[in-house]
Scaffold this active site. Structure first.
Site, PDB file in Angstrom:
ATOM      1  N   ARG A   1     -11.867   4.507  -2.926  1.00 39.22           N
ATOM      2  CA  ARG A   1     -10.670   4.437  -3.771  1.00 39.22           C
ATOM      3  C   ARG A   1     -10.910   4.744  -5.056  1.00 39.22           C
ATOM      4  NH1 ARG A   1      -8.370  -1.384  -1.294  1.00 39.22           N
ATOM      5  NH2 ARG A   1      -6.263  -0.687  -1.844  1.00 39.22           N
TER       6      ARG A   1
ATOM      7  N   GLU B   1      -5.146   3.217  -5.233  1.00 35.20           N
ATOM      8  CA  GLU B   1      -6.851   3.234  -5.929  1.00 35.20           C
ATOM      9  C   GLU B   1      -6.699   2.492  -7.074  1.00 35.20           C
ATOM     10  OE1 GLU B   1      -8.816   7.151  -3.933  1.00 35.20           O
ATOM     11  OE2 GLU B   1      -6.956   7.414  -5.212  1.00 35.20           O
TER      12      GLU B   1
HETATM   13  N1  MCN Z   1       3.496   2.049  -2.304  1.00 36.50           N
HETATM   14  C1  MCN Z   1       4.697   1.189  -2.500  1.00 36.50           C
HETATM   15  N2  MCN Z   1       5.265   1.733  -3.706  1.00 36.50           N
HETATM   16  C2  MCN Z   1       4.718   2.414  -4.593  1.00 36.50           C
HETATM   17  C3  MCN Z   1       3.148   3.002  -4.252  1.00 36.50           C
HETATM   18  C4  MCN Z   1       2.646   2.710  -3.020  1.00 36.50           C
HETATM   19  O1  MCN Z   1       5.071   0.401  -1.624  1.00 36.50           O
HETATM   20  N3  MCN Z   1       5.105   2.713  -5.730  1.00 36.50           N
HETATM   21  C5  MCN Z   1       2.698   1.778  -0.761  1.00 36.50           C
HETATM   22  C6  MCN Z   1       2.872   2.798   0.034  1.00 36.50           C
HETATM   23  O2  MCN Z   1       3.991   3.184   0.486  1.00 36.50           O
HETATM   24  C7  MCN Z   1       1.698   2.476   1.184  1.00 36.50           C
HETATM   25  C8  MCN Z   1       0.590   1.835   0.176  1.00 36.50           C
HETATM   26  O3  MCN Z   1       1.401   1.260  -0.951  1.00 36.50           O
HETATM   27  O4  MCN Z   1       2.011   1.767   1.946  1.00 36.50           O
HETATM   28  C9  MCN Z   1      -0.283   2.881  -0.682  1.00 36.50           C
HETATM   29  O5  MCN Z   1       0.159   3.945  -1.174  1.00 36.50           O
HETATM   30  P1  MCN Z   1      -0.352   4.862  -1.984  1.00 36.50           P
HETATM   31  O6  MCN Z   1      -0.840   4.674  -3.334  1.00 36.50           O
HETATM   32  O7  MCN Z   1       0.541   6.211  -1.859  1.00 36.50           O
HETATM   33  O8  MCN Z   1      -1.565   5.482  -1.350  1.00 36.50           O
HETATM   34  P2  MCN Z   1      -2.137   6.140   0.172  1.00 36.50           P
HETATM   35  O9  MCN Z   1      -1.126   5.502   1.063  1.00 36.50           O
HETATM   36  O10 MCN Z   1      -2.254   7.394  -0.132  1.00 36.50           O
HETATM   37  O11 MCN Z   1      -3.578   5.366   0.349  1.00 36.50           O
HETATM   38  C10 MCN Z   1      -4.470   5.678  -0.007  1.00 36.50           C
HETATM   39  C11 MCN Z   1      -5.148   5.082  -0.860  1.00 36.50           C
HETATM   40  C12 MCN Z   1      -6.608   5.246  -0.680  1.00 36.50           C
HETATM   41  S1  MCN Z   1      -7.001   6.763  -1.559  1.00 36.50           S
HETATM   42  C13 MCN Z   1      -7.863   4.431  -0.321  1.00 36.50           C
HETATM   43  S2  MCN Z   1      -9.342   5.098  -0.502  1.00 36.50           S
HETATM   44  C14 MCN Z   1      -7.486   3.385   0.181  1.00 36.50           C
HETATM   45  C15 MCN Z   1      -6.220   2.747  -0.078  1.00 36.50           C
HETATM   46  O12 MCN Z   1      -5.061   3.485  -0.459  1.00 36.50           O
HETATM   47  N4  MCN Z   1      -8.013   3.187   1.573  1.00 36.50           N
HETATM   48  C16 MCN Z   1      -7.499   1.961   2.264  1.00 36.50           C
HETATM   49  N5  MCN Z   1      -5.579   1.447   0.191  1.00 36.50           N
HETATM   50  C17 MCN Z   1      -6.470   1.043   1.507  1.00 36.50           C
HETATM   51  N6  MCN Z   1      -5.980   0.038   2.090  1.00 36.50           N
HETATM   52  C18 MCN Z   1      -6.382  -0.367   3.411  1.00 36.50           C
HETATM   53  N7  MCN Z   1      -5.900  -1.394   3.896  1.00 36.50           N
HETATM   54  N8  MCN Z   1      -7.276   0.516   4.029  1.00 36.50           N
HETATM   55  C19 MCN Z   1      -7.793   1.497   3.420  1.00 36.50           C
HETATM   56  O13 MCN Z   1      -8.715   2.282   3.991  1.00 36.50           O
HETATM   57 CU1  CUN Z   2     -11.594   8.762  -3.020  1.00 31.53          CU
HETATM   58  S1  CUN Z   2     -11.462   7.353  -1.674  1.00 31.53           S
HETATM   59 MO1  CUN Z   2      -9.292   7.487  -1.139  1.00 31.53          MO
HETATM   60  O1  CUN Z   2      -9.166   8.949  -1.994  1.00 31.53           O
HETATM   61  O2  CUN Z   2      -9.490   8.102   0.182  1.00 31.53           O
END
Ligand code: MCN
Ligand code: CUN
Length: 790
Positions: free
Chosen positions: A374, A744
């Site tokens: 994260r 993150e």
């Molecule tokens: N979201 C939203 N509104 C926003 C931003 C995000 O509703 N303005 C929602 C998204 O649509 C998504 C969630 O929040 O459902 C997280 O979105 P985002 O920030 O885009 O991140 P990612 O989906 O790319 O997730 C990756 C990120 C990372 S890098 C790690 S590490 C991590 C994390 O998210 N690993 C996780 N959260 C996690 N949560 C769970 N349960 N498990 C993991 O392995």
């Molecule tokens: Cu650097 S942990 Mo998340 O980016 O998968």
């Protein structure tokens, strides 16, 4: 669906819609890699090195082959004969799949045993005899750079004659040095060494795969715990020479990734080789110790940071030198052009005129991996250092940590803001977030309470972190992983009855994409998220994507989804105009429906239009209602937040008690506030973890000291405080729906709020820094030294 004058209510953006995927998860109907059962499947176990550095003199597999049930044993020499002993890492290094003549860290993979059962495989692994000759071990990266250090990577000595992997710098050194010279004369300079320790993402589901090769069709199917199925398929194709279209990677439900499932691990490659060799499917699943000791770690940055400021504490320049411990192979997942990831966000939320950053990366006898957990490509380390430094500066000039931040924030009107290290922050309002946090937590009152307590000899601290994140890589021209540009994708099919199948290039490992991506489409098309199924993770069906990490799904995949939905709407408008016998420009859109301007009753719903697309399509259009978008973002998004933590310290035990923790986050437009809240709760707990508990330590012989959950402390419900959350909304100006990433942010922002609070509790006796994890023992030693222990 009920239609109101404002159109049907579709649970689009901003709605706390319940997670669609939970219907299967809470019923125990999830489908994880270890749930895959295939006829005739074999099971694998891995022989691993007990030494952190040793030559392999010989490997005897004869006894293992006699163990009942053992079918095959694969060694590094077997792989070498097939040209598969080494695989490329995400950082362009090559990593041993199975060690051939030397091992470089404890628990490195040495042989792969497949058998009729998991138990027989374990017995077989125990019967493999390896003759090692131990070599001197280097676990300290400073010592790894000493001239007399043993060379850990003789295989790379032509291009890398020492243990140093790279030297990388960015920023304007001359201007930064000049600002420091000026501050030495007429201002203040603060300096601090800090270590951000090696930690591990430790997902509940460990890594694993099932590899199945069909000799008749020549098709290889690999179910694997993967945050990046397409990128992994491409790497498999490159390594194995198999045609890419004959490789299918399926990442089913993933039980937590947190970055741990971004790299390719030797176990995956060995399972594929074993499937090819035996002609039978092979399952390999790690145990907890294997996961903690051999897969992608995070952090391990030794940082020296300096700030130059004027006497009032207005910052002028930032100078950072870092020694990055990458372990035995450089396998960090990070964009090719930026070996230290996005560490250059280290000027944070503050208006530095000049900055210079240098990073040296070195090999040590530790497991490879790096940057996971994260983190957004080293943003965690960057954010930690600048937030700790701002507190150090506040002490030096005698100001409150809140005041020093408010004084130095980038002003709202300065956006888009170009940082001293050359990055264009898209939008932000840092003062509003911090003021909201201060108001909600009652900052002034807490400071008064602290003063009273201090007078009574009680130790209470308040810590602030006003971090800025940088997430959403691409743009593809600046960001690639192993050469592949970091765009992302979505394909939408609207069926004749108006139900939707959306396939996305990003992979969810718990974040709720099946819900939030359906909500994006719901908002764009006026179709209920219940009528939108989101699929991902199968390379045979999903459009190509770069994977989920660095909180890039919403900034990049979410944008692709909105744009694909808008393409559908554009075509729907043409069909509606045809059906209603008016010009396109005469139509108005409300969620779920086009109607004729001035005659709202004359309209066509998106469902009616979908049906017509297949039954009565205008002759000048292609039939059907489908669209695809590959989105290459014009910039990254810059989410931010202000966190305030209140701690009490027990003078008898040194224990830190988190009394309150308030997180104000800003991720632009929020798709699903409930999911965002869940992300923040989980992420804060994973920020608490390194602040007080987690560290993957090694002894001087390279033995891993945190190989299980008794020694590697992850916080449970017992240790986790009640998180308080709030939000501001500063949309991203370039994202189609204004959303920034959030996954993150809490893990990036939280550790330093806690560290700052503990240091704040002890600042009056001269404490300026304590390295995380801040264990009771470390605090107690300080209390003892300062005469505060009771
Ligand atoms: N979201 C939203 N509104 C926003 C931003 C995000 O509703 N303005 C929602 C998204 O649509 C998504 C969630 O929040 O459902 C997280 O979105 P985002 O920030 O885009 O991140 P990612 O989906 O790319 O997730 C990756 C990120 C990372 S890098 C790690 S590490 C991590 C994390 O998210 N690993 C996780 N959260 C996690 N949560 C769970 N349960 N498990 C993991 O392995
Ligand atoms: Cu650097 S942990 Mo998340 O980016 O998968």
């Amino acid at each position: 669906m009920t239609t109101t004058s404002a159109g049907p209510h579709v649970h689009g953006l901003g709605e706390p819609y319940k997670r669609k995927e939970d219907a299967r998860f809470i019923r125990g109907k999830g489908n994880y890699v270890d749930d895959i059962q295939l006829p005739g499947m074999l099971y694998a176990d891995i022989v691993r090195s007990p030494y952190a550095h040793a030559l392999i003199k010989s490997i005897d597999i004869s006894k293992a082959l006699q163990v009942p049930g053992v079918v095959a044993v694969i060694t590094g020499k077997d792989l070498e004969a097939a040209g598969l002993a080494w695989m490329p890492t995400l950082s362009g290094d090559s990593e041993a799949v199975l060690a051939v003549d030397r091992v470089l860290y404890q628990m490195q993979e040495v042989a792969f045993v497949v058998a009729e059962s998991r138990y027989a495989a374990a017995d077989g692994a125990a019967a493999v005899e390896v003759d090692y000759e131990p070599l001197p071990v280097v676990v300290d990266p400073h010592k790894a750079l000493a001239p007399d250090a043993p060379l850990l990577r003789p295989d790379k000595k032509d291009r890398q004659p020492t243990n140093q992997i790279y030297h990388w710098e960015t920023g304007d050194r001359a201007a930064t040095d000049a600002a420091f010279a000026e501050a030495e004369q007429n201002g203040v300079v603060v300096r601090q060494d800090m270590y951000v320790p090696r930690i591990h993402p430790a997902p509940i589901e460990t890594c694993g795969c099932v590899a199945d090769y069909n000799a008749a069709t020549g098709k290889l199917t690999v179910w694997m715990t993967s945050q990046a199925p397409h990128a992994h398929r491409t790497l498999f194709a490159i390594v194995s020479g198999l045609p890419e279209h004959r490789i299918r990677v399926i990442s089913p439900d993933v039980g937590g990734g947190f970055g741990n499932k971004v790299p390719i691990y030797p176990g995956y490659v060995c399972a594929v080789v074993a499937a090819l060799k035996t002609g039978r499917p092979v399952k390999w699943i790690e145990d907890r110790t294997e996961n903690l000791t051999s897969t992608g770690f995070a952090r391990d940055y030794h940082i020296h940071a300096e700030i130059a400021a004027d006497k009032e504490g207005t910052v002028k320049a930032l100078r950072v030198y870092t020694l990055a411990d990458h372990g035995a192979f450089d396998a960090a997942a990070q964009p090719t052009k930026f070996p230290a990831g996005l560490f250059h966000i280290c000027t944070g939320s503050y208006d530095f005129k000049h900055a210079h950053v240098a990073v040296d990366a070195v090999h040590t006898n530790k497991a490879p991996g790096g940057i996971a957990y994260r983190c957004s490509f080293r943003v965690t380390e960057a954010s930690y250092l600048i937030e700790r430094m701002m507190d150090t500066l506040a002490r030096e000039v005698g100001k409150d940590p809140a005041e020093i931040r408010l004084q130095n924030f980038i002003k709202p009107e300065a956006f888009p803001y170009r940082s001293a290290l050359g990055w264009t922050y898209d939008s932000g309002n840092y003062e509003r977030a911090l003021r909201l946090a201060m108001e909600k937590i009652g900052y002034e009152e807490l400071r008064r309470e602290q003063a009273e307590k201090r007078a009574r000899g009680e130790l209470m601290g308040i810590g602030i972190s006003s971090f800025t994140e940088i997430v959403g890589a691409g743009p593809g021209k600046h960001f690639d992983i192993a050469g592949i540009q970091m765009f992302d994708s979505c394909e939408i099919r609207v069926h004749p009855t108006g139900k939707v199948l959306a396939r996305i290039g990003v992979q969810t490992q718990g974040q709720g994409h099946e819900t939030t991506f359906a909500q994006i489409i719901a908002a764009e098309l006026g179709i209920s998220p219940d009528d939108v199924d989101v699929e991902h993770g199968d390379t045979d069906t999903a459009p190509y994507g770069l994977g989920t990490y660095a909180s890039r799904s919403t900034p990049v995949g979410g944008a692709a989804t909105a744009v694909a939905a808008r393409k559908i709407r554009d075509k729907a408008r043409k069909i509606a105009a045809y059906l209603l016998e008016v010009g396109e420009e005469d139509l108005e859109w409300e969620p779920g429906r086009f109607y004729v301007r001035g005659s709202p009753s004359k309209g066509k719903t998106i469902q009616e239009i979908a049906f017509a697309a297949y039954t009565n399509c205008p002759p000048y259009l292609e039939p059907g209602l489908e669209a695809v978008n590959y989105y290459d973002p014009p910039n990254l998004t810059y989410p931010f937040g202000s966190y305030i933590c209140v701690v009490d310290i027990d003078r008898g035990t040194g224990e830190v008690h988190i009394r309150r923790f308030l997180a104000v986050d800003d991720c632009g437009t929020v798709i699903n506030p409930m999911i965002v809240e869940g992300q923040i709760h989980g992420g804060l707990t994973q920020g608490l973890a390194p602040a007080l508990y987690e560290q993957l330590a090694y002894d001087e012989n390279g033995n891993v000291l945190g190989s299980n959950f008794q020694d590697y402390l992850i916080p449970t419900a017992m240790e986790t405080p009640r998180w308080e959350t709030a939000r501001t909304v500063t949309p991203s100006p370039h994202h189609p729906i204004g959303a920034k990433g959030v996954g993150e942010s809490p893990t990036v922002g939280a550790p330093q709020a806690i560290a700052n609070a503990v240091v704040d509790a002890l600042a009056h006796v001269g404490v300026r820094h304590i390295d995380i994890p801040i264990t009771p023992w470390k605090v107690w030693a300080i209390l003892k030294e300062k005469g505060l222990a009771t």
